[in-house]
Design an enzyme around this catalytic site. Structure first.
Site, PDB file in Angstrom:
ATOM      1  N   CYS A 160       0.837  -1.207   0.000  1.00 51.17           N
ATOM      2  CA  CYS A 160       0.000   0.000   0.000  1.00 51.17           C
ATOM      3  C   CYS A 160       0.871   1.257   0.000  1.00 51.17           C
ATOM      4  CB  CYS A 160      -0.901  -0.015   1.239  1.00 51.17           C
ATOM      5  SG  CYS A 160      -1.732   1.569   1.521  1.00 51.17           S
ATOM      6  N   CYS A 209       0.342   3.290   3.499  1.00 47.99           N
ATOM      7  CA  CYS A 209       0.673   2.749   4.824  1.00 47.99           C
ATOM      8  C   CYS A 209       1.977   3.387   5.348  1.00 47.99           C
ATOM      9  CB  CYS A 209       0.832   1.233   4.753  1.00 47.99           C
ATOM     10  SG  CYS A 209      -0.715   0.331   5.007  1.00 47.99           S
ATOM     11  N   HIS A 244      -4.470   0.278   7.963  1.00 46.21           N
ATOM     12  CA  HIS A 244      -4.946   0.051   6.597  1.00 46.21           C
ATOM     13  C   HIS A 244      -6.369  -0.518   6.543  1.00 46.21           C
ATOM     14  CE1 HIS A 244      -4.132  -0.860   2.301  1.00 46.21           C
ATOM     15  NE2 HIS A 244      -4.870  -1.949   2.511  1.00 46.21           N
ATOM     16  N   ASN A 271     -13.203   9.823  -1.604  1.00 43.16           N
ATOM     17  CA  ASN A 271     -13.785   8.806  -2.483  1.00 43.16           C
ATOM     18  C   ASN A 271     -13.633   7.499  -1.747  1.00 43.16           C
ATOM     19  OD1 ASN A 271     -14.270  10.478  -4.720  1.00 43.16           O
ATOM     20  ND2 ASN A 271     -12.139  10.298  -5.351  1.00 43.16           N
ATOM     21  N   SER A 310      -8.635   4.779  -5.284  1.00 48.03           N
ATOM     22  CA  SER A 310      -7.521   4.018  -5.824  1.00 48.03           C
ATOM     23  C   SER A 310      -6.959   3.046  -4.799  1.00 48.03           C
ATOM     24  CB  SER A 310      -6.435   4.988  -6.288  1.00 48.03           C
ATOM     25  OG  SER A 310      -6.056   5.831  -5.209  1.00 48.03           O
ATOM     26  N   HIS A 353      -6.993   2.037   1.827  1.00 41.31           N
ATOM     27  CA  HIS A 353      -6.448   2.689   3.025  1.00 41.31           C
ATOM     28  C   HIS A 353      -7.292   3.933   3.345  1.00 41.31           C
ATOM     29  CE1 HIS A 353      -2.905   3.154   5.761  1.00 41.31           C
ATOM     30  NE2 HIS A 353      -3.547   4.297   5.935  1.00 41.31           N
ATOM     31  N   HIS A 358      -8.403   7.309   3.612  1.00 43.43           N
ATOM     32  CA  HIS A 358      -7.779   8.566   3.189  1.00 43.43           C
ATOM     33  C   HIS A 358      -8.779   9.427   2.430  1.00 43.43           C
ATOM     34  CE1 HIS A 358      -7.659   6.300  -0.583  1.00 43.43           C
ATOM     35  NE2 HIS A 358      -7.487   7.447  -1.212  1.00 43.43           N
ATOM     36  N   GLN A 417      -8.934  13.479   0.076  1.00 39.33           N
ATOM     37  CA  GLN A 417      -8.130  14.426  -0.702  1.00 39.33           C
ATOM     38  C   GLN A 417      -8.572  15.855  -0.415  1.00 39.33           C
ATOM     39  OE1 GLN A 417      -7.222  13.690  -4.820  1.00 39.33           O
ATOM     40  NE2 GLN A 417      -8.351  11.762  -4.803  1.00 39.33           N
TER      41      GLN A 417
HETATM   42  P1  H2U Z   1      -8.163   8.507  -4.389  1.00 42.89           P
HETATM   43  O1  H2U Z   1      -8.196   7.125  -3.776  1.00 42.89           O
HETATM   44  O2  H2U Z   1      -9.396   9.313  -4.009  1.00 42.89           O
HETATM   45  O3  H2U Z   1      -7.922   8.439  -5.851  1.00 42.89           O
HETATM   46  O4  H2U Z   1      -6.942   9.313  -3.724  1.00 42.89           O
HETATM   47  C1  H2U Z   1      -5.626   8.871  -3.793  1.00 42.89           C
HETATM   48  C2  H2U Z   1      -4.745   9.978  -4.324  1.00 42.89           C
HETATM   49  O5  H2U Z   1      -3.412   9.642  -3.986  1.00 42.89           O
HETATM   50  C3  H2U Z   1      -4.779  10.133  -5.836  1.00 42.89           C
HETATM   51  O6  H2U Z   1      -5.207  11.431  -6.154  1.00 42.89           O
HETATM   52  C4  H2U Z   1      -2.555  10.074  -5.004  1.00 42.89           C
HETATM   53  C5  H2U Z   1      -3.340   9.911  -6.279  1.00 42.89           C
HETATM   54  O7  H2U Z   1      -2.919  10.850  -7.232  1.00 42.89           O
HETATM   55  N1  H2U Z   1      -1.329   9.290  -4.941  1.00 42.89           N
HETATM   56  C6  H2U Z   1      -0.133   9.913  -4.624  1.00 42.89           C
HETATM   57  O8  H2U Z   1      -0.106  11.123  -4.456  1.00 42.89           O
HETATM   58  N2  H2U Z   1       0.991   9.171  -4.498  1.00 42.89           N
HETATM   59  C7  H2U Z   1       1.058   7.835  -4.703  1.00 42.89           C
HETATM   60  O9  H2U Z   1       2.078   7.247  -4.528  1.00 42.89           O
HETATM   61  C8  H2U Z   1      -0.155   7.127  -5.188  1.00 42.89           C
HETATM   62  C9  H2U Z   1      -1.432   7.891  -5.186  1.00 42.89           C
HETATM   63 ZN    ZN Z   2      -2.381   1.092   3.689  1.00 43.58          ZN
END
Ligand code: H2U
Ligand code: ZN
Length: 351
Positions: free
Chosen positions: A60, A63, A125, A165, A173, A176, A178, A180
């Site tokens: 992840c 994490c 996580h 999201n 994505s 975990h 989180h 934004q």
């Molecule tokens: P979402 O799960 O809402 O997509 O948010 C995750 C965000 O994390 C996503 O905008 C960022 C992605 O660009 N990200 C990073 O900044 N660094 C990473 O190593 C992977 C994901």
């Molecule tokens: Zn994680």
């Protein structure tokens, strides 16, 4: 009173016939077709996502102690961890394009600077807001408030959009916990629409639109999902998504920075109560897009603005069957079958 009350009662009959409802916060209509809830379904059956059970996933990128996709190393954080998005949709530097942006009335373009951050809610996580302790969600509320303050201190930032999201179905994505933050040079479409409607309401009625609305909903009680001393979660009268929710403070507050300690705790509690009911509804880790709507930070006074949060979950009838915004909804207007009143009734019962 529920939406299933007698079909012959003229006072409630309209609830069972096709009608449209007005959203005073966005200034648009939604079509409600309650008679359609019995229609057969032979469409897509998606696979339910299974909640992750591991507290630490070496693969992840969020994490503690792991390397992100962009190559940065996460600290071994034990609370909240905020970092600049490695794949930011917005950049803070001016474009240097000057007058080169298109000025044509049919081909308008302008600069949009901004900052994008990622907020890890917890090092564990396996957690979600529904499974976090209220005091840990309170820390998330504090982190959002600090971020709002920090980002709004830049005079060119006019809105700070904080969101989450949740779940693969909503495009998250990573499981975990989180969210934004995107802070922008212009006020985005949704808060801009809400700004105009709240300003117009204040000007006409000399009262706050959402203060009036929360009082009305508390008096009618039929669309309330859950409430505590400071916050109320309800399915708005004009909801588009089947189990959409609006989270409102009882006492007027414009921004995250206006919330006192009791309101911060109340917000953390209501987030936990609401997300727990969502998870219980279809016995799944409920997907959604959630976002806070604090006042714009454009250096103007905002007496009209009432702090609130929106939850837009995609699920319709089970952990696997979602609502699609297609057809008439893309070309005409949004439409729903199950009434907001019955959605609220089901979420109230999903305690
Ligand atoms: P979402 O799960 O809402 O997509 O948010 C995750 C965000 O994390 C996503 O905008 C960022 C992605 O660009 N990200 C990073 O900044 N660094 C990473 O190593 C992977 C994901
Ligand atoms: Zn994680």
């Amino acid at each position: 009173m529920s939406a299933s009350s007698s079909t012959t009662d003229p006072a409630t009959h309209w609830l069972q016939t096709p009608h449209r409802r007005y959203n005073p916060l966005r200034g648009e209509w939604v079509l409600v077709s309650p008679h359609r809830t019995q229609r057969p379904w032979q469409g897509e059956v998606a696979t339910a996502s299974t909640a992750p059970k591991i507290s630490y996933d070496p693969a992840c990128y969020l994490c503690p102690g792991n390397t992100r996709a962009g190559g940065h190393l996460n600290p071994k954080y034990d609370g909240i961890f905020v970092f600049d998005n490695d794949y930011a949709a917005l950049l803070p530097d001016a474009a240097q394009a000057g007058d080169a942006f298109s000025q044509h009335p049919l081909l308008r373009a302008e600069q949009e600077r901004g900052l994008c951050r990622v907020v890890c809610f917890h090092p564990d996580h396996s957690l979600t807001l529904a499974h976090m302790e209220t005091r840990d969600i309170e820390r998330v509320v504090e982190a959002w408030t600090e971020q709002y303050k920090d980002l709004s201190a830049r005079d060119w930032i006019r809105y700070v959009q904080i969101f989450e999201n949740r779940g693969a179905m909503m495009g998250a994505s990573n499981p975990h916990p989180h969210g934004q933050i995107w802070a922008t040079e212009h006020i985005p479409n949704e808060p801009l629409a809400e700004l105009r409607t709240q300003q117009a309401y204040l000007q006409t009625h000399h009262r706050c639109l959402l203060c009036d609305y929360v009082k009305l909903e508390l008096a009618q009680a039929e669309r309330i999902i859950c409430a505590n001393e400071e916050f109320v979660a309800l399915v708005p009268f004009w909801a588009v998504w089947p189990f959409e929710a609006l989270v409102l403070s009882r006492r007027h507050a414009g921004s995250l920075t206006d919330l006192d300690r009791a309101q911060q705790t109340g917000l953390a509690e209501i987030l936990k109560q609401l997300t727990t009911r969502y998870d219980n509804l279809f016995a799944t880790s409920f997907p959604y897009t959630m976002g806070l709507h604090p006042a714009p930070v454009d250096n103007q006074p905002h007496p009209e603005w009432h702090f609130h949060a929106h939850f837009y979950p995609p699920l319709l009838r089970s952990a696997t069957v979602r609502k699609f915004m297609v057809g008439f909804e893309m070309l005409g207007m949004p439409q729903r079958d199950i009434t907001p009143e019955s959605a609220a009734e089901r979420l109230r019962a999903a305690e």
